[in-house]
Motif scaffolding. Structure first.
Motif, PDB file in Angstrom:
ATOM      1  N   VAL A  43       0.847  -1.195   0.000  1.00  0.00           N
ATOM      2  CA  VAL A  43       0.000   0.000   0.000  1.00  0.00           C
ATOM      3  C   VAL A  43       0.885   1.248   0.000  1.00  0.00           C
ATOM      4  O   VAL A  43       2.104   1.166   0.203  1.00  0.00           O
ATOM      5  CB  VAL A  43      -0.929   0.040   1.235  1.00  0.00           C
ATOM      6  CG1 VAL A  43      -1.900  -1.128   1.225  1.00  0.00           C
ATOM      7  CG2 VAL A  43      -0.116   0.053   2.531  1.00  0.00           C
ATOM      8  N   THR A  44       0.257   2.391  -0.223  1.00  0.00           N
ATOM      9  CA  THR A  44       0.996   3.645  -0.198  1.00  0.00           C
ATOM     10  C   THR A  44       1.291   4.044   1.245  1.00  0.00           C
ATOM     11  O   THR A  44       0.670   3.545   2.195  1.00  0.00           O
ATOM     12  CB  THR A  44       0.186   4.768  -0.857  1.00  0.00           C
ATOM     13  OG1 THR A  44      -0.998   4.996  -0.081  1.00  0.00           O
ATOM     14  CG2 THR A  44      -0.200   4.386  -2.290  1.00  0.00           C
ATOM     15  N   LEU A  45       2.220   4.971   1.400  1.00  0.00           N
ATOM     16  CA  LEU A  45       2.525   5.491   2.730  1.00  0.00           C
ATOM     17  C   LEU A  45       1.301   6.144   3.353  1.00  0.00           C
ATOM     18  O   LEU A  45       1.082   6.047   4.563  1.00  0.00           O
ATOM     19  CB  LEU A  45       3.676   6.503   2.651  1.00  0.00           C
ATOM     20  CG  LEU A  45       5.099   5.941   2.650  1.00  0.00           C
ATOM     21  CD1 LEU A  45       6.101   7.057   2.421  1.00  0.00           C
ATOM     22  CD2 LEU A  45       5.393   5.230   3.959  1.00  0.00           C
ATOM     23  N   MET A  46       0.480   6.804   2.547  1.00  0.00           N
ATOM     24  CA  MET A  46      -0.717   7.460   3.083  1.00  0.00           C
ATOM     25  C   MET A  46      -1.664   6.435   3.708  1.00  0.00           C
ATOM     26  O   MET A  46      -2.192   6.633   4.800  1.00  0.00           O
ATOM     27  CB  MET A  46      -1.437   8.229   1.982  1.00  0.00           C
ATOM     28  CG  MET A  46      -2.687   8.959   2.453  1.00  0.00           C
ATOM     29  SD  MET A  46      -3.491   9.900   1.132  1.00  0.00           S
ATOM     30  CE  MET A  46      -2.210  11.106   0.777  1.00  0.00           C
ATOM     31  N   THR A  47      -1.853   5.303   3.007  1.00  0.00           N
ATOM     32  CA  THR A  47      -2.738   4.259   3.546  1.00  0.00           C
ATOM     33  C   THR A  47      -2.144   3.652   4.808  1.00  0.00           C
ATOM     34  O   THR A  47      -2.849   3.416   5.795  1.00  0.00           O
ATOM     35  CB  THR A  47      -2.954   3.161   2.483  1.00  0.00           C
ATOM     36  OG1 THR A  47      -3.583   3.725   1.345  1.00  0.00           O
ATOM     37  CG2 THR A  47      -3.833   2.042   3.037  1.00  0.00           C
ATOM     38  N   LEU A  48      -0.845   3.406   4.819  1.00  0.00           N
ATOM     39  CA  LEU A  48      -0.177   2.845   5.991  1.00  0.00           C
ATOM     40  C   LEU A  48      -0.303   3.788   7.179  1.00  0.00           C
ATOM     41  O   LEU A  48      -0.571   3.360   8.314  1.00  0.00           O
ATOM     42  CB  LEU A  48       1.289   2.573   5.652  1.00  0.00           C
ATOM     43  CG  LEU A  48       2.184   1.823   6.658  1.00  0.00           C
ATOM     44  CD1 LEU A  48       2.731   2.733   7.724  1.00  0.00           C
ATOM     45  CD2 LEU A  48       1.453   0.638   7.269  1.00  0.00           C
ATOM     46  N   ARG A  49      -0.182   5.097   6.924  1.00  0.00           N
ATOM     47  CA  ARG A  49      -0.282   6.066   8.019  1.00  0.00           C
ATOM     48  C   ARG A  49      -1.690   6.146   8.575  1.00  0.00           C
ATOM     49  O   ARG A  49      -1.882   6.412   9.758  1.00  0.00           O
ATOM     50  CB  ARG A  49       0.201   7.428   7.539  1.00  0.00           C
ATOM     51  CG  ARG A  49       1.725   7.484   7.407  1.00  0.00           C
ATOM     52  CD  ARG A  49       2.216   8.681   6.647  1.00  0.00           C
ATOM     53  NE  ARG A  49       3.677   8.656   6.520  1.00  0.00           N
ATOM     54  CZ  ARG A  49       4.367   9.366   5.630  1.00  0.00           C
ATOM     55  NH1 ARG A  49       3.725  10.163   4.770  1.00  0.00           N
ATOM     56  NH2 ARG A  49       5.683   9.281   5.596  1.00  0.00           N
ATOM     57  N   GLN A  50      -2.696   5.921   7.728  1.00  0.00           N
ATOM     58  CA  GLN A  50      -4.067   5.837   8.231  1.00  0.00           C
ATOM     59  C   GLN A  50      -4.207   4.677   9.212  1.00  0.00           C
ATOM     60  O   GLN A  50      -4.862   4.793  10.252  1.00  0.00           O
ATOM     61  CB  GLN A  50      -5.057   5.656   7.078  1.00  0.00           C
ATOM     62  CG  GLN A  50      -5.348   6.908   6.286  1.00  0.00           C
ATOM     63  CD  GLN A  50      -6.377   6.627   5.202  1.00  0.00           C
ATOM     64  OE1 GLN A  50      -6.109   5.944   4.199  1.00  0.00           O
ATOM     65  NE2 GLN A  50      -7.574   7.129   5.401  1.00  0.00           N
ATOM     66  N   ALA A  51      -3.603   3.547   8.882  1.00  0.00           N
ATOM     67  CA  ALA A  51      -3.655   2.377   9.764  1.00  0.00           C
ATOM     68  C   ALA A  51      -2.954   2.671  11.083  1.00  0.00           C
ATOM     69  O   ALA A  51      -3.465   2.334  12.164  1.00  0.00           O
ATOM     70  CB  ALA A  51      -3.016   1.172   9.078  1.00  0.00           C
ATOM     71  N   LEU A  52      -1.787   3.306  11.010  1.00  0.00           N
ATOM     72  CA  LEU A  52      -1.058   3.628  12.232  1.00  0.00           C
ATOM     73  C   LEU A  52      -1.822   4.639  13.082  1.00  0.00           C
ATOM     74  O   LEU A  52      -1.801   4.566  14.318  1.00  0.00           O
ATOM     75  CB  LEU A  52       0.333   4.172  11.886  1.00  0.00           C
ATOM     76  CG  LEU A  52       1.284   3.187  11.198  1.00  0.00           C
ATOM     77  CD1 LEU A  52       2.617   3.869  10.909  1.00  0.00           C
ATOM     78  CD2 LEU A  52       1.480   1.932  12.046  1.00  0.00           C
ATOM     79  N   ARG A  53      -2.497   5.572  12.428  1.00  0.00           N
ATOM     80  CA  ARG A  53      -3.293   6.545  13.178  1.00  0.00           C
ATOM     81  C   ARG A  53      -4.416   5.837  13.943  1.00  0.00           C
ATOM     82  O   ARG A  53      -4.717   6.186  15.089  1.00  0.00           O
ATOM     83  CB  ARG A  53      -3.881   7.595  12.241  1.00  0.00           C
ATOM     84  CG  ARG A  53      -4.549   8.777  12.956  1.00  0.00           C
ATOM     85  CD  ARG A  53      -5.033   9.827  11.976  1.00  0.00           C
ATOM     86  NE  ARG A  53      -3.946  10.295  11.127  1.00  0.00           N
ATOM     87  CZ  ARG A  53      -3.883  10.130   9.815  1.00  0.00           C
ATOM     88  NH1 ARG A  53      -4.869   9.473   9.181  1.00  0.00           N
ATOM     89  NH2 ARG A  53      -2.888  10.593   9.115  1.00  0.00           N
ATOM     90  N   GLN A  54      -5.034   4.839  13.319  1.00  0.00           N
ATOM     91  CA  GLN A  54      -6.080   4.081  14.011  1.00  0.00           C
ATOM     92  C   GLN A  54      -5.510   3.345  15.218  1.00  0.00           C
ATOM     93  O   GLN A  54      -6.108   3.362  16.312  1.00  0.00           O
ATOM     94  CB  GLN A  54      -6.731   3.084  13.058  1.00  0.00           C
ATOM     95  CG  GLN A  54      -7.813   2.226  13.735  1.00  0.00           C
ATOM     96  CD  GLN A  54      -8.541   1.337  12.753  1.00  0.00           C
ATOM     97  OE1 GLN A  54      -8.822   1.746  11.617  1.00  0.00           O
ATOM     98  NE2 GLN A  54      -8.853   0.112  13.175  1.00  0.00           N
TER      99      GLN A  54
END
Length: 245
Positions: A43-54
């Motif tokens: 996945v993109t970094l943006m998608t990964l960061r969404q997961a980490l934010r959750q």
């Protein structure tokens, strides 16, 4: 991993959470770098960061600027409404607490005068010092506790063993900057936000028997209260990073 129809960031968050709970990423350990994780999940970094934010919102991880992403320590709870010790509360929840005795000896105290026991301890949880505590026990009880191994025995239990039953305690908790004395034991810079708990415990006859001061890392704990028509329940809980008696 990622299931059809499920937002990719949620599926990634769920997969990482499962690995954290399974111990693949132990408490306090660093997660792989974001680019490594995004590549592994495709996945993109943006998608990964969404997961980490959750995961951060759920309290499972802590993101530290310039350092990386770390697994939060497991949940702590200290019941302020009871006379039970912190160590007893945590052991009931299945957590391990290590007590280090810094010093134990008779001395004069402002609260009890001469002949009181001065007991200085550090509480470690998840491998890190979290609480620096100094307890004074009034004479003649203090002298009778000199041989007790306080790395393994709670102070209240030791008092009960010599026939001193505690009836109630008065406690105040306030925010403060970390002082130079506690800084030595908690390994944090002076001025780090902490909670300071000051507690006086009384025996059945109304006499004060223990005067206690505990310095608790402020980024490790938070106070929660549950209010009901029949009373008030208050607990200490772990913050997003990792009082005592």
């Amino acid at each position: 991993m990622v299931r059809d129809g499920e937002p990719r960031y949620r599926a990634i968050a769920a997969d990482l959470a499962a690995k954290i709970h399974a111990g693949d990423y132990p408490a306090g350990s660093a997660l792989p770098a974001q680019r490594e994780l995004s590549s592994a999940y495709g996945v993109t970094l943006m998608t990964l960061r969404q997961a980490l934010r959750q995961l951060s919102d759920e309290g499972l991880i802590v993101q530290q600027a310039g350092r990386g992403t770390f697994v939060s320590p497991p949940h702590l709870a200290y019941r302020l409404g009871s006379l039970r010790s912190l160590a007893d509360d945590l052991r009931e929840q299945g957590h391990a607490v290590r007590t280090v005795v810094v010093a134990a000896g008779l001395a004069a105290s402002a609260e009890f005068g001469s002949g009181a026991l001065r007991l200085e301890r550090v509480r470690e949880f998840a491998g890190r010092p979290s609480v620096h505590q100094i307890s004074w026990v009034s004479a003649p009880h203090g002298e009778r506790l000199l041989g007790v191994d306080f790395t393994a025995v709670a102070l209240y239990a030791a008092l009960a063993d010599i026939g001193v039953a505690v009836a109630r305690a008065s406690e105040t908790v306030r925010p403060a900057p970390l002082d130079p004395v506690s800084q030595v034991y908690l390994h944090r810079p002076a001025g780090t936000p902490v909670f300071v708990s000051e507690r006086v415990t009384y025996a059945l006859d109304g006499a004060a028997v223990v005067a206690d001061r505990a310095v608790i890392l402020g980024d490790a704990m938070e106070i929660r209260a549950e209010r009901a028509a029949t009373g008030l329940s208050m607990t200490w809980s772990a913050g997003s990073d990792v009082a005592a008696q």
